[in-house]
Design an enzyme around this catalytic site. Structure first.
Site, PDB file in Angstrom:
ATOM      1  N   ASN A   1       0.952  -1.337  -0.063  1.00 43.78           N
ATOM      2  CA  ASN A   1       0.017  -0.128  -0.017  1.00 43.78           C
ATOM      3  C   ASN A   1       0.875   1.257   0.199  1.00 43.78           C
ATOM      4  O   ASN A   1       2.173   1.245   0.657  1.00 43.78           O
ATOM      5  CB  ASN A   1      -1.070   0.264   1.256  1.00 43.78           C
ATOM      6  CG  ASN A   1      -0.507  -0.197   2.757  1.00 43.78           C
ATOM      7  OD1 ASN A   1       0.774  -0.871   2.698  1.00 43.78           O
ATOM      8  ND2 ASN A   1      -1.051   0.104   3.648  1.00 43.78           N
TER       9      ASN A   1
ATOM     10  N   GLU B   1       0.283   5.153   0.472  1.00 49.10           N
ATOM     11  CA  GLU B   1      -0.395   6.190   1.151  1.00 49.10           C
ATOM     12  C   GLU B   1       0.124   7.388   0.692  1.00 49.10           C
ATOM     13  O   GLU B   1       1.066   7.720   0.133  1.00 49.10           O
ATOM     14  CB  GLU B   1      -0.707   6.243   2.642  1.00 49.10           C
ATOM     15  CG  GLU B   1      -1.223   4.995   3.080  1.00 49.10           C
ATOM     16  CD  GLU B   1      -1.383   4.778   4.430  1.00 49.10           C
ATOM     17  OE1 GLU B   1      -1.046   5.677   5.312  1.00 49.10           O
ATOM     18  OE2 GLU B   1      -2.337   3.648   5.151  1.00 49.10           O
TER      19      GLU B   1
ATOM     20  N   CYS C   1      -4.049   0.722  -2.545  1.00 51.28           N
ATOM     21  CA  CYS C   1      -4.077  -0.589  -1.761  1.00 51.28           C
ATOM     22  C   CYS C   1      -3.043  -1.666  -2.362  1.00 51.28           C
ATOM     23  O   CYS C   1      -2.715  -1.550  -3.719  1.00 51.28           O
ATOM     24  CB  CYS C   1      -5.432  -1.204  -1.736  1.00 51.28           C
ATOM     25  SG  CYS C   1      -6.739  -0.438  -0.564  1.00 51.28           S
TER      26      CYS C   1
ATOM     27  N   GLU D   1      -2.992  -4.627  -3.151  1.00 52.39           N
ATOM     28  CA  GLU D   1      -3.481  -5.565  -4.152  1.00 52.39           C
ATOM     29  C   GLU D   1      -3.854  -5.036  -5.482  1.00 52.39           C
ATOM     30  O   GLU D   1      -3.602  -5.534  -6.447  1.00 52.39           O
ATOM     31  CB  GLU D   1      -5.086  -6.051  -3.572  1.00 52.39           C
ATOM     32  CG  GLU D   1      -5.253  -6.756  -2.317  1.00 52.39           C
ATOM     33  CD  GLU D   1      -5.745  -5.886  -1.204  1.00 52.39           C
ATOM     34  OE1 GLU D   1      -4.909  -4.924  -1.003  1.00 52.39           O
ATOM     35  OE2 GLU D   1      -6.333  -6.385  -0.471  1.00 52.39           O
TER      36      GLU D   1
ATOM     37  N   CYS E   1     -10.523  -5.079   0.535  1.00 49.46           N
ATOM     38  CA  CYS E   1     -11.629  -3.972   0.600  1.00 49.46           C
ATOM     39  C   CYS E   1     -12.285  -4.220  -0.466  1.00 49.46           C
ATOM     40  O   CYS E   1     -11.972  -4.976  -1.416  1.00 49.46           O
ATOM     41  CB  CYS E   1     -10.847  -2.587   0.794  1.00 49.46           C
ATOM     42  SG  CYS E   1     -10.315  -2.024  -0.747  1.00 49.46           S
TER      43      CYS E   1
ATOM     44  N   CYS F   1     -10.873  -3.070  -4.095  1.00 52.91           N
ATOM     45  CA  CYS F   1      -9.994  -4.376  -4.425  1.00 52.91           C
ATOM     46  C   CYS F   1     -10.495  -5.424  -4.989  1.00 52.91           C
ATOM     47  O   CYS F   1     -10.314  -6.144  -6.062  1.00 52.91           O
ATOM     48  CB  CYS F   1      -8.849  -4.706  -3.327  1.00 52.91           C
ATOM     49  SG  CYS F   1      -7.744  -3.251  -3.109  1.00 52.91           S
TER      50      CYS F   1
HETATM   51  N1  THU Z   1      -5.530  -1.150   2.512  1.00 48.09           N
HETATM   52  C1  THU Z   1      -4.877  -2.098   1.479  1.00 48.09           C
HETATM   53  O1  THU Z   1      -3.701  -1.973   1.196  1.00 48.09           O
HETATM   54  N2  THU Z   1      -5.780  -3.166   1.249  1.00 48.09           N
HETATM   55  C2  THU Z   1      -6.896  -3.384   1.553  1.00 48.09           C
HETATM   56  O2  THU Z   1      -7.592  -4.356   0.984  1.00 48.09           O
HETATM   57  C3  THU Z   1      -7.301  -2.657   2.516  1.00 48.09           C
HETATM   58  C4  THU Z   1      -6.732  -1.461   2.907  1.00 48.09           C
HETATM   59  C5  THU Z   1      -4.601  -0.338   2.899  1.00 48.09           C
HETATM   60  C6  THU Z   1      -5.222   1.118   2.828  1.00 48.09           C
HETATM   61  C7  THU Z   1      -4.524   2.084   3.536  1.00 48.09           C
HETATM   62  O3  THU Z   1      -3.220   2.367   3.295  1.00 48.09           O
HETATM   63  C8  THU Z   1      -4.511   1.098   4.848  1.00 48.09           C
HETATM   64  O4  THU Z   1      -4.598  -0.160   4.407  1.00 48.09           O
HETATM   65  C9  THU Z   1      -5.458   1.463   5.890  1.00 48.09           C
HETATM   66  O5  THU Z   1      -6.736   1.403   5.329  1.00 48.09           O
END
Ligand code: THU
Length: 144
Positions: free
Chosen positions: A55, A57, A66, A68, A99, A102
């Site tokens: 991930n 940010e 994300c 995935e 999520c 994704c």
């Molecule tokens: N996140 C993912 O990388 N994958 C997911 O399926 C759920 C959330 C990340 C996004 C963000 O950087 C952190 O987790 C908190 O939501």
């Protein structure tokens, strides 16, 4: 690929330990200074290649990517579109599953494949793209 057009038959041969290790390495590279929730993904293509994602940010929170979807982008960029398995590693307990956004992106690349989510304490959740997002919106809906 099996007769029904799926690659599920090959999922039984997945080296989940290796895929988990790849996802854990990706997680170690996560850029998550805001949530402090690091995620790593490793996507196994039918040709044996493994594509990683972490991930990423952003100070403009909604732009965060994300793990995935980062892995899917890496795979498609390298010419891979058919997958056998995805390993997802977080520090959550119980293990976090992909999520909604994704799930939709993973469903774009059929057939459904195996997903193993690894959390804290070695807990796992086994699922599939189809199970995570049944009756997904798909390109078929655009044939009007
Ligand atoms: N996140 C993912 O990388 N994958 C997911 O399926 C759920 C959330 C990340 C996004 C963000 O950087 C952190 O987790 C908190 O939501």
């Amino acid at each position: 690929m099996s007769d029904d057009g799926s690659d599920a038959a090959t999922a039984g041969a997945v080296d989940w330990a290796a895929l988990r290790a790849a996802a854990a390495e990706a997680r170690a590279n996560a850029y998550a200074p805001y949530s402090r929730f690091s995620v790593g993904a490793a996507l196994l293509a039918v040709d044996g290649r493994v594509f990683r994602g972490s991930n990423v940010e952003n100070a403009s929170y909604g732009l965060s990517l994300c793990a995935e979807r980062a892995a899917v982008a890496a795979a498609v960029t390298a010419g891979a579109r058919r997958f056998v398995a995805l390993a997802l590693v977080t520090g959550a307990s119980p293990p976090a599953t992909p999520c909604g956004a994704c799930r939709q992106v993973l469903s774009e690349l059929p057939p459904s494949f195996a997903i193993r989510c690894f959390g804290a304490d070695g807990d796992t959740v086994d699922t599939t793209v189809e199970a995570l997002l049944p009756r997904a919106f798909s390109r078929g809906a655009l044939d009007r």
